[in-house]
Design a protein around this motif. Structure first.
Motif, PDB file in Angstrom:
ATOM      1  N   LYS A  14       0.693  -1.066   0.023  1.00 13.53           N
ATOM      2  CA  LYS A  14      -0.059   0.094   0.057  1.00 13.53           C
ATOM      3  C   LYS A  14       0.945   1.314   0.045  1.00 13.53           C
ATOM      4  O   LYS A  14       1.891   1.263   0.563  1.00 13.53           O
ATOM      5  N   LYS A  15       0.717   2.383  -0.939  1.00 16.68           N
ATOM      6  CA  LYS A  15       1.206   3.466  -0.755  1.00 16.68           C
ATOM      7  C   LYS A  15       0.495   4.355  -0.177  1.00 16.68           C
ATOM      8  O   LYS A  15      -0.774   4.480  -0.144  1.00 16.68           O
ATOM      9  N   ILE A  16       1.339   5.555   0.461  1.00 17.72           N
ATOM     10  CA  ILE A  16       0.431   6.562   1.214  1.00 17.72           C
ATOM     11  C   ILE A  16       1.443   7.805   0.903  1.00 17.72           C
ATOM     12  O   ILE A  16       2.500   7.811   0.618  1.00 17.72           O
ATOM     13  N   LYS A  17       0.602   8.851   1.192  1.00 17.98           N
ATOM     14  CA  LYS A  17       0.949  10.135   1.055  1.00 17.98           C
ATOM     15  C   LYS A  17       1.601  10.960   2.368  1.00 17.98           C
ATOM     16  O   LYS A  17       0.829  10.545   3.591  1.00 17.98           O
ATOM     17  N   PHE A  18       2.613  11.504   2.446  1.00 14.48           N
ATOM     18  CA  PHE A  18       2.828  12.428   3.730  1.00 14.48           C
ATOM     19  C   PHE A  18       2.004  13.173   4.225  1.00 14.48           C
ATOM     20  O   PHE A  18       1.159  13.898   3.138  1.00 14.48           O
ATOM     21  N   SER A  19       1.800  13.389   5.386  1.00 17.06           N
ATOM     22  CA  SER A  19       0.768  14.046   6.200  1.00 17.06           C
ATOM     23  C   SER A  19       1.444  14.710   7.293  1.00 17.06           C
ATOM     24  O   SER A  19       2.679  14.741   7.259  1.00 17.06           O
ATOM     25  N   THR A  20       0.699  14.870   8.451  1.00 16.51           N
ATOM     26  CA  THR A  20       1.470  15.160   9.647  1.00 16.51           C
ATOM     27  C   THR A  20       2.191  14.175  10.332  1.00 16.51           C
ATOM     28  O   THR A  20       2.009  12.902   9.945  1.00 16.51           O
ATOM     29  N   LYS A  21       2.935  14.367  11.289  1.00 23.38           N
ATOM     30  CA  LYS A  21       3.620  13.548  11.899  1.00 23.38           C
ATOM     31  C   LYS A  21       2.808  12.382  12.541  1.00 23.38           C
ATOM     32  O   LYS A  21       3.157  11.276  12.464  1.00 23.38           O
ATOM     33  N   ALA A  22       1.976  12.853  13.378  1.00 24.91           N
ATOM     34  CA  ALA A  22       0.962  11.803  13.954  1.00 24.91           C
ATOM     35  C   ALA A  22       0.180  11.134  12.794  1.00 24.91           C
ATOM     36  O   ALA A  22       0.185   9.828  13.057  1.00 24.91           O
ATOM     37  N   ASN A  23      -0.160  11.641  11.951  1.00 23.74           N
ATOM     38  CA  ASN A  23      -1.057  10.879  10.732  1.00 23.74           C
ATOM     39  C   ASN A  23       0.016   9.913   9.929  1.00 23.74           C
ATOM     40  O   ASN A  23      -0.566   8.799   9.796  1.00 23.74           O
ATOM     41  N   ASN A  24       1.163  10.361   9.803  1.00 21.17           N
ATOM     42  CA  ASN A  24       1.988   9.328   8.973  1.00 21.17           C
ATOM     43  C   ASN A  24       2.111   8.023   9.920  1.00 21.17           C
ATOM     44  O   ASN A  24       2.123   6.938   9.369  1.00 21.17           O
ATOM     45  N   LEU A  25       2.241   8.227  11.544  1.00 24.70           N
ATOM     46  CA  LEU A  25       2.436   6.952  11.986  1.00 24.70           C
ATOM     47  C   LEU A  25       1.111   6.252  12.170  1.00 24.70           C
ATOM     48  O   LEU A  25       0.995   4.891  12.075  1.00 24.70           O
ATOM     49  N   ILE A  26       0.112   6.945  12.287  1.00 27.83           N
ATOM     50  CA  ILE A  26      -1.379   6.143  12.184  1.00 27.83           C
ATOM     51  C   ILE A  26      -1.450   5.363  10.996  1.00 27.83           C
ATOM     52  O   ILE A  26      -1.761   4.131  11.008  1.00 27.83           O
ATOM     53  N   LYS A  27      -1.094   5.944   9.939  1.00 33.74           N
ATOM     54  CA  LYS A  27      -1.282   5.092   8.691  1.00 33.74           C
ATOM     55  C   LYS A  27      -0.331   3.927   8.471  1.00 33.74           C
ATOM     56  O   LYS A  27      -0.639   2.934   8.134  1.00 33.74           O
ATOM     57  N   LEU A  28       0.734   4.273   8.933  1.00 31.40           N
ATOM     58  CA  LEU A  28       1.997   3.349   8.810  1.00 31.40           C
ATOM     59  C   LEU A  28       1.667   2.114   9.737  1.00 31.40           C
ATOM     60  O   LEU A  28       2.200   1.026   9.572  1.00 31.40           O
TER      61      LEU A  28
END
Length: 255
Positions: free
Chosen positions: A37-51
């Motif tokens: 799955k590919k994701i786009k950069f977001s805020t620090k918190a949201n990056n970790l949530i998605k990852l």
């Protein structure tokens, strides 16, 4: 016959258990994780949530995330979440997640406050308010997130997936394996930090913790479809690798 399984190991166990090795040519096995799955950069918190939902090469700590607006309008709900999580008597870290913190054009690393090793409701409240004060612009969409504070730290540090000065194709790991703190490199407190370089084309296995870090880099590069990353990590004394942060690496020289 079509079977969906999570990974190769699970597939092998399934085939052995059901004695299907002899008929393997008739079975279409689909690995659920085969399409990364590919994701786009977001805020620090949201990056970790998605990852946290997809990453395999490292662990990500649980977190409670909220905006400045949510804290100011109903902070009792947030403290209830902390209590429900069982964190009131545990050491925590209150972390910044500002909208302006991590962008592809400018790095604001260290610009905003994070407060670690916080215990108790009153101290948590004070730390949250300190983090909010560190945001120079008043934006109610700015975030704060809370995680358990990592102890028993064996190695902590930062890895760049390219050389930040000249964009050369090296993984650069700046690490501390002496102090036992999770933020000694990012805070600039370490006096005994070390640097390890590895060319991106070097494929021989490394017989140390750097191998885990390189694998994490490679996975994150695929997920974000970006080979210029700034990654913060911790390895505990029981050799568990934790991803603390990932953001675009702002390079001084273009490719």
């Amino acid at each position: 016959m079509r079977i969906e399984l999570q990974d190769i190991e699970e597939a092998m166990v399934f085939l052995e258990k059901n004695k299907l090795w002899t008929n393997i040519q008739k079975i279409n096995i689909t690995l659920k994780g085969s399409q990364l799955k590919k994701i786009k950069f977001s805020t620090k918190a949201n990056n970790l949530i998605k990852l946290k939902k997809i990453i395999r090469s490292a662990k990500i700590l649980d977190q409670i995330t909220f905006t400045v607006d949510e804290y100011k309008s109903n902070n009792s709900k947030i403290f209830k979440q902390i209590k429900t999580q069982g964190w009131l008597k545990k050491p925590l870290i209150i972390r910044s997640s500002c909208i302006e913190e991590d962008t592809s054009k400018r790095s604001n690393a260290g610009e905003f406050l994070s407060v670690g090793n916080i215990v108790g409701i009153d101290n948590i409240r004070l730390a949250i308010e300190e983090v909010i004060k560190s945001y120079k612009k008043s934006n109610l969409k700015n975030e704060i997130f809370i995680q358990e504070y990592l102890r028993n730290v064996k190695v902590s540090g930062v890895v760049f997936t390219r050389d930040i000065n000249n964009n050369s194709p090296y993984y650069k790991i700046n690490y501390d394996d002496n102090s036992g703190f999770s933020d000694s490199i990012t805070s600039g407190r370490s006096c005994l930090d070390k640097v390890f370089y590895c060319h991106r084309l070097y494929k021989k296995k490394l017989n140390n913790f750097q191998e885990k870090i390189i694998k994490l880099c490679e996975e994150l590069e695929k997920i974000f479809e970006c080979d210029s990353l700034d990654i913060e990590f911790v390895i505990t004394k029981n050799n568990i690798l934790y991803l603390l942060q990932v953001r675009p690496l702002v390079i001084k020289h273009l490719k």
